[in-house]
Structure formats: C-alpha cells, structure tokens
Design a protein around this motif. Structure first.
Motif, PDB file in Angstrom:
ATOM      1  N   MET A 102      -4.562  -9.219  -8.648  1.00 30.85           N
ATOM      2  CA  MET A 102      -4.669 -10.456  -9.432  1.00 30.85           C
ATOM      3  C   MET A 102      -5.662 -11.419  -8.798  1.00 30.85           C
ATOM      4  SD  MET A 102      -4.146 -12.425 -11.901  1.00 30.85           S
ATOM      5  CE  MET A 102      -2.724 -12.147 -12.943  1.00 30.85           C
ATOM      6  N   ILE A 103      -5.647 -11.535  -7.476  1.00 25.33           N
ATOM      7  CA  ILE A 103      -6.605 -12.417  -6.799  1.00 25.33           C
ATOM      8  C   ILE A 103      -8.028 -11.948  -7.072  1.00 25.33           C
ATOM      9  CG2 ILE A 103      -7.471 -13.093  -4.518  1.00 25.33           C
ATOM     10  CD1 ILE A 103      -4.568 -13.228  -3.575  1.00 25.33           C
ATOM     11  N   GLY A 104      -8.246 -10.638  -7.032  1.00 27.64           N
ATOM     12  CA  GLY A 104      -9.574 -10.101  -7.322  1.00 27.64           C
ATOM     13  C   GLY A 104      -9.970 -10.305  -8.766  1.00 27.64           C
ATOM     14  N   THR A 105      -9.036 -10.083  -9.693  1.00 25.18           N
ATOM     15  CA  THR A 105      -9.313 -10.258 -11.120  1.00 25.18           C
ATOM     16  C   THR A 105      -9.586 -11.719 -11.444  1.00 25.18           C
ATOM     17  OG1 THR A 105      -7.850  -8.392 -11.640  1.00 25.18           O
ATOM     18  CG2 THR A 105      -8.407  -9.878 -13.442  1.00 25.18           C
ATOM     19  N   ALA A 106      -8.751 -12.598 -10.890  1.00 22.38           N
ATOM     20  CA  ALA A 106      -8.951 -14.030 -11.125  1.00 22.38           C
ATOM     21  C   ALA A 106     -10.272 -14.499 -10.525  1.00 22.38           C
ATOM     22  CB  ALA A 106      -7.787 -14.822 -10.532  1.00 22.38           C
ATOM     23  N   GLY A 107     -10.601 -13.975  -9.342  1.00 29.64           N
ATOM     24  CA  GLY A 107     -11.866 -14.350  -8.707  1.00 29.64           C
ATOM     25  C   GLY A 107     -13.056 -13.946  -9.546  1.00 29.64           C
ATOM     26  N   ALA A 108     -12.957 -12.775 -10.187  1.00 21.93           N
ATOM     27  CA  ALA A 108     -14.042 -12.341 -11.062  1.00 21.93           C
ATOM     28  C   ALA A 108     -14.179 -13.243 -12.280  1.00 21.93           C
ATOM     29  CB  ALA A 108     -13.793 -10.898 -11.519  1.00 21.93           C
ATOM     30  N   SER A 109     -13.096 -13.954 -12.609  1.00 22.85           N
ATOM     31  CA  SER A 109     -13.118 -14.888 -13.744  1.00 22.85           C
ATOM     32  C   SER A 109     -13.411 -16.317 -13.308  1.00 22.85           C
ATOM     33  CB  SER A 109     -11.768 -14.840 -14.475  1.00 22.85           C
ATOM     34  OG  SER A 109     -11.508 -13.541 -14.959  1.00 22.85           O
ATOM     35  N   GLY A 110     -13.745 -16.500 -12.037  1.00 19.73           N
ATOM     36  CA  GLY A 110     -14.081 -17.833 -11.530  1.00 19.73           C
ATOM     37  C   GLY A 110     -12.900 -18.639 -11.055  1.00 19.73           C
ATOM     38  N   ILE A 111     -11.733 -18.004 -10.881  1.00 21.89           N
ATOM     39  CA  ILE A 111     -10.527 -18.689 -10.412  1.00 21.89           C
ATOM     40  C   ILE A 111     -10.238 -18.216  -8.989  1.00 21.89           C
ATOM     41  CG2 ILE A 111      -8.077 -19.128 -10.822  1.00 21.89           C
ATOM     42  CD1 ILE A 111      -8.598 -18.278 -13.761  1.00 21.89           C
ATOM     43  N   THR A 112     -10.483 -19.060  -8.005  1.00 23.58           N
ATOM     44  CA  THR A 112     -10.286 -18.695  -6.609  1.00 23.58           C
ATOM     45  C   THR A 112      -8.869 -19.043  -6.177  1.00 23.58           C
ATOM     46  OG1 THR A 112     -12.621 -19.112  -6.138  1.00 23.58           O
ATOM     47  CG2 THR A 112     -11.120 -19.014  -4.257  1.00 23.58           C
ATOM     48  N   ILE A 113      -8.156 -18.045  -5.648  1.00 23.56           N
ATOM     49  CA  ILE A 113      -6.772 -18.249  -5.214  1.00 23.56           C
ATOM     50  C   ILE A 113      -6.659 -17.845  -3.749  1.00 23.56           C
ATOM     51  CG2 ILE A 113      -4.340 -17.755  -5.660  1.00 23.56           C
ATOM     52  CD1 ILE A 113      -5.119 -16.759  -8.431  1.00 23.56           C
ATOM     53  N   SER A 114      -6.233 -18.778  -2.906  1.00 21.66           N
ATOM     54  CA  SER A 114      -6.032 -18.471  -1.491  1.00 21.66           C
ATOM     55  C   SER A 114      -4.618 -17.940  -1.268  1.00 21.66           C
ATOM     56  CB  SER A 114      -6.249 -19.717  -0.635  1.00 21.66           C
ATOM     57  OG  SER A 114      -5.193 -20.651  -0.850  1.00 21.66           O
ATOM     58  N   TYR A 115      -4.393 -17.323  -0.112  1.00 20.09           N
ATOM     59  CA  TYR A 115      -3.056 -16.824   0.218  1.00 20.09           C
ATOM     60  C   TYR A 115      -2.045 -17.975   0.262  1.00 20.09           C
ATOM     61  CZ  TYR A 115      -4.748 -12.143   1.478  1.00 20.09           C
ATOM     62  OH  TYR A 115      -5.280 -10.880   1.449  1.00 20.09           O
ATOM     63  N   THR A 116      -2.466 -19.105   0.822  1.00 19.82           N
ATOM     64  CA  THR A 116      -1.566 -20.256   0.914  1.00 19.82           C
ATOM     65  C   THR A 116      -1.198 -20.772  -0.467  1.00 19.82           C
ATOM     66  OG1 THR A 116      -2.584 -20.875   3.019  1.00 19.82           O
ATOM     67  CG2 THR A 116      -1.273 -22.551   1.899  1.00 19.82           C
ATOM     68  N   GLN A 117      -2.170 -20.899  -1.343  1.00 19.95           N
ATOM     69  CA  GLN A 117      -1.874 -21.336  -2.709  1.00 19.95           C
ATOM     70  C   GLN A 117      -0.905 -20.383  -3.383  1.00 19.95           C
ATOM     71  OE1 GLN A 117      -6.008 -21.469  -4.013  1.00 19.95           O
ATOM     72  NE2 GLN A 117      -5.874 -23.678  -4.348  1.00 19.95           N
ATOM     73  N   TRP A 118      -1.105 -19.088  -3.163  1.00 23.41           N
ATOM     74  CA  TRP A 118      -0.212 -18.106  -3.784  1.00 23.41           C
ATOM     75  C   TRP A 118       1.225 -18.339  -3.333  1.00 23.41           C
ATOM     76  CZ3 TRP A 118      -1.920 -14.087  -7.088  1.00 23.41           C
ATOM     77  CH2 TRP A 118      -0.884 -13.267  -7.547  1.00 23.41           C
ATOM     78  N   MET A 119       1.409 -18.548  -2.040  1.00 22.79           N
ATOM     79  CA  MET A 119       2.761 -18.651  -1.497  1.00 22.79           C
ATOM     80  C   MET A 119       3.445 -19.972  -1.827  1.00 22.79           C
ATOM     81  SD  MET A 119       2.611 -16.490   2.071  1.00 22.79           S
ATOM     82  CE  MET A 119       1.053 -17.129   2.687  1.00 22.79           C
TER      83      MET A 119
END
Length: 478
Positions: free
Chosen positions: A196-213
């Motif tokens: 999901m992080i990779g897919t979102a990143g490809a769509s311009g949505i950057t998600i860090s590990y901290t944000q995820w948690m």
C-alpha cells in the motif's frame, strides 16, 4: 467443450479486454491511453481473483508495456526494481531469522508462564492473545500463525482439549483474527502495508512508517480488546479442563535465549529505532545523521541489518544463511507486488486520466451524500469483498475508487489509504478469505460453521472501529 471449460477464465479475461477497448470511450477525462490501461487492468484483476497471482502478474508487466502508458524500462524499474520489493525481501528474511533463532517462541513463552495465569483460563487466553498481538506487530502473518497454532495445539493436547472443543476453537480463531489485524497495523515486516505504501507513493501520496502506526497501533489495541470482549466475555468457552495446565512444568521448559537470538534481537531493535526515531524524536540525532538516514529511506537500513546477520558468526556458523533467507520471500509474491505497484503508477498517471474520470463519475454521488457516508460504505464493501477474495486485490480496487473521492475534499488521503489496508487485511470468514486461511481451515482447526457467529461479530467490530474511530483520527492527525 472441455477446452472452453478449462480455459474459461482466460476467455472471459480476453472478452473483457476487447469489450473495454471497443465500448469504453475516451471521454469524461479518460484518455485513449487510459482506455488501454483499463483494458489491461480489469482482465488482470479478474484473473487475480479466479486464476491466481503467479504467471498473471508476470503477464501484467508485459501488458502494461503493450498498453503504452509506461516504457519497458520504466515498467521494470517501477515493479521488480521498486524499493517495495527490496524491503519485502529484507523484512521476510529478518522474520525468518527471528523465528529460527528462537526469539519469537521465547517471547511467547514468557507471557504464557506468568504466575497470573495459574488456574485462570481467561487470563491465560488474554496473555496468549497479548503475546500474539505484540509479536504480530513485527512478525509476518503466516509465521505468526504457524508458531501460535503449534503452541495452541501443544497446550490443548496437554490439558485435554481437541479440535471442535470450544476452548480449542477460541484459541485458534483468536490467532487468525490477530494475524489479520496485526498484518495491517504496522509496515514492519508486513508485505501488504508495504504494498500500500508503494501503491500510494506511485499515486503521489507519501506515507511514513510513523504516520502508518498513528492509526495502525490504535487499531490493533482496539481489536485486541474487542477480541477479549468477544471470546472471554460474550462467548466464554468452556474451560474446566484448564486445571490440567501444569504451569510449573511450563516454567521449567524455559531456556535462556541463545547468543544468535540475542544478537538478532539487538539488530532488529536497532533497525526499528532507525526507522522510527528520526521522525518521532528528531532531536535525539545530529542533523548529519538525520539527513543521511532520510536519503537512505527505510530500505537501506534493512539491507544492512540482513547483511550483518549473514556476516556475524557464532560457533563458526553465520546467524543468517542468505540462500535460506532468500526462500522466505517467494518469487511469485515479489512479482505480484511489482505488478500491483506499477498498476498504481499507471492508474494515477495524468496520461491515463483514470483518476480524473473516476472523480467525475463519482461527483454526483459525493454531492448527494456526506463524505463520511461514502467512505463508510466503501470501507464496508471492502470488508465484505476481502472476506471472499484476495486481500491485496480488494485493497487495490477500493484504493482506486475512494482516493479520487477524497482528493478534492478535506479528508486525509493518507488516512484513507491506511484504513483501506487495515480493512482489506481483516479476512477470516471462509477458507478463501486470506493467504493464511488454509493454515486454520485446512487441517480442520476450525470450520466455517463453528466460528461463523464469532467471525461476523468481529467483522462488525472491525467496520465500526475503522469507519467511526480511525477515519476521524486520520482526518485529525494525518
């Protein structure tokens, strides 16, 4: 006739591709390139659901090149060469070392041999599930399932419970639920959040590990508490035989952690600290180190950790054997991850207009209903779908549908992305619900019938938590 029956799914996929090319107009924001991408994406989604993810994913890479949206070099770089694939390889290797060196079993036994569980079956269950939940935050779901199913069966054999007994069934379905909700709770050693992080990143949505948690950890805590409510309060499985659990004997079985296990634990803790500290406690590190770690990303520290474990020797033998560790990440999974990520890039590309077209199509719906209702409906539909078909496909589909809806709103795209992943992972209703389902249903540890009521209760709880707790939290903090 037998040929048609044998290859019917392939025939249907071909017909679907032709139908899209001939019947879907390049209009409403959708470009001709976008039509070509849909003519590849929809048949591939269908084949993923009906045939499998192995050769279909490899074919998908070729098809995306043929569609013209990405060049061959961009497709290979964005799929097999994507950092998501590398981080999955390293995380699964670390999982195997943690398991092989006895770290996981050692931690689990610590919880199960506390004095507080003596003659208290439901306290024992709470500690058993707590150990699984905490380890599930850093452990790949199949490994978690195998280890804790083994522990559960050993303990039930000792105290006199067998398959079909409520106590046995409760332990096993609890492990299944935990393997699901922890599999999305953190990106640490979990393939689906990394996808999901990779897919979102490809769509311009950057998600860090901290944000995820920020959302994932509260989800795990709430689901653990709701699991206890369901099993230990509402269900209360018959537990009279628990008096046979010999706590003293279990305590005597405990052995010190090996040198390999100690070193592996230290390396893993350092790795997690390197991932988390620069974001949570940036003031603890000099600026030069923070800058270097930021430029490395999450992948390089993981690579270094695996390499270190493959170099360090104890009693003349390296802690990690790379040829064995490499087997922990099967080729089929890596190609599938690459295909999912590259499709995310293709779908979000401006040259396709797919996101714009989806936004335009859904605009009347978003104007007629509150955004909360639309998001809650999407979460519910994703939760229902994932309990019957592929979790990753369900995640990809509803990510593609919901993100265009929230893009022009005040809702957090990061929060929605994480919630979709959490929901897509909670799949335990039928044997096809998850990749790990055969571990639980296959040997007859549980049946659809004897856990149906409890599964439905937990699925409802998962929906309520995601739609009415995590969604507002995501908008507030992300």
């Amino acid at each position: 006739m037998s040929i048609v029956k044998e290859y019917k799914h392939i025939f249907i996929a071909v017909i679907l591709a032709v139908a899209v090319k001939l019947c879907v107009p390049a209009a409403n924001g959708l470009t001709t390139v976008g039509v070509s991408v849909l003519a590849v994406l929809l048949p591939v989604l269908y084949l993923w659901l009906t045939v499998g993810t192995d050769w279909v994913s490899l074919f998908a890479l070729a098809a995306i090149i043929i569609s013209g949206v990405l060049t061959a070099s961009a497709t290979y770089a964005g799929s097999i060469g994507n950092s998501t694939v590398v981080i999955v390889i390293t995380c699964m290797a670390l999982n195997k070392v943690l398991s092989d060196t006895g770290v996981i079993r050692k931690i689990a036994f610590w919880f199960l041999t506390r004095e507080v569980v003596r003659n208290r079956p439901y306290i024992f269950m709470a500690m058993f599930f707590l150990a699984a939940t905490l380890l599930g935050l850093i452990l790949e779901c199949a490994t978690l399932g195998i280890i804790f199913i083994t522990l559960a069966t050993e303990i039930c054999d000792e105290i006199g419970y067998k398959k079909g007994d409520d106590f046995y069934t409760a332990l096993i379905i609890g492990i299944f639920w935990i393997s699901n909700f922890t599999n999305g709770a953190t990106p640490i050693c979990h393939a689906v959040p990394l996808i999901m992080i990779g897919t979102a990143g490809a769509s311009g949505i950057t998600i860090s590990y901290t944000q995820w948690m920020i959302l994932g950890i509260p989800f795990a805590i709430l689901m653990y508490l709701l699991l206890l409510l369901t099993i230990c309060v509402i269900w209360k499985p018959e537990a009279s035989k628990f008096k046979n659990y010999d706590l003293d004997a279990a305590q005597n079985k405990r052995v010190p952690l090996s040198k390999e296990g100690i070193i592996t634990s230290i390396v893993f803790v350092i790795l997690v600290a390197v991932w988390i500290i620069p974001e949570v406690f940036p003031g603890l590190l000099p600026e030069e180190i923070r800058t270097a770690l930021s430029s490395w990303g999450n992948t390089v520290p993981a690579i270094l950790a695996v390499c270190f474990l493959c170099i360090i020797k104890v009693n003349g033998k390296t802690i990690g054997n790379f040829s064995e560790l490499a087997k922990a990440a099967p080729m089929t999974l890596l190609i599938f991850i690459g295909a999912v990520v590259v499709f995310g890039s293709a779908v979000s590309s401006e040259s396709t207009g797919i996101s714009v077209a989806l936004g335009n199509i859904l605009a009347p719906l978003t104007q007629s209903f509150p955004l909360t209702v639309i998001v809650a409906t999407g979460i519910l539909l994703c939760l229902v779908m994932t309990n019957f078909v592929s979790n990753v496909v369900s995640m990809l589909l509803f990510f593609s549908v919901l993100i265009p809806v929230v893009t022009e709103s005040t809702a957090s795209a990061i929060g929605i992305s994480i919630i979709i992943c959490l929901v897509a992972n909670f799949a335990s209703l039928v044997p096809s619900a998850a990749v790990t389902a055969p571990l639980f249903f296959g040997p007859g540890h549980i049946t659809v019938k004897n856990v149906l009521k409890w599964n439905i209760i937990m699925i409802i709880f998962a929906f309520l938590v995601c739609a009415f707790v995590l969604y507002p939290m995501g908008n507030m903090f992300l």
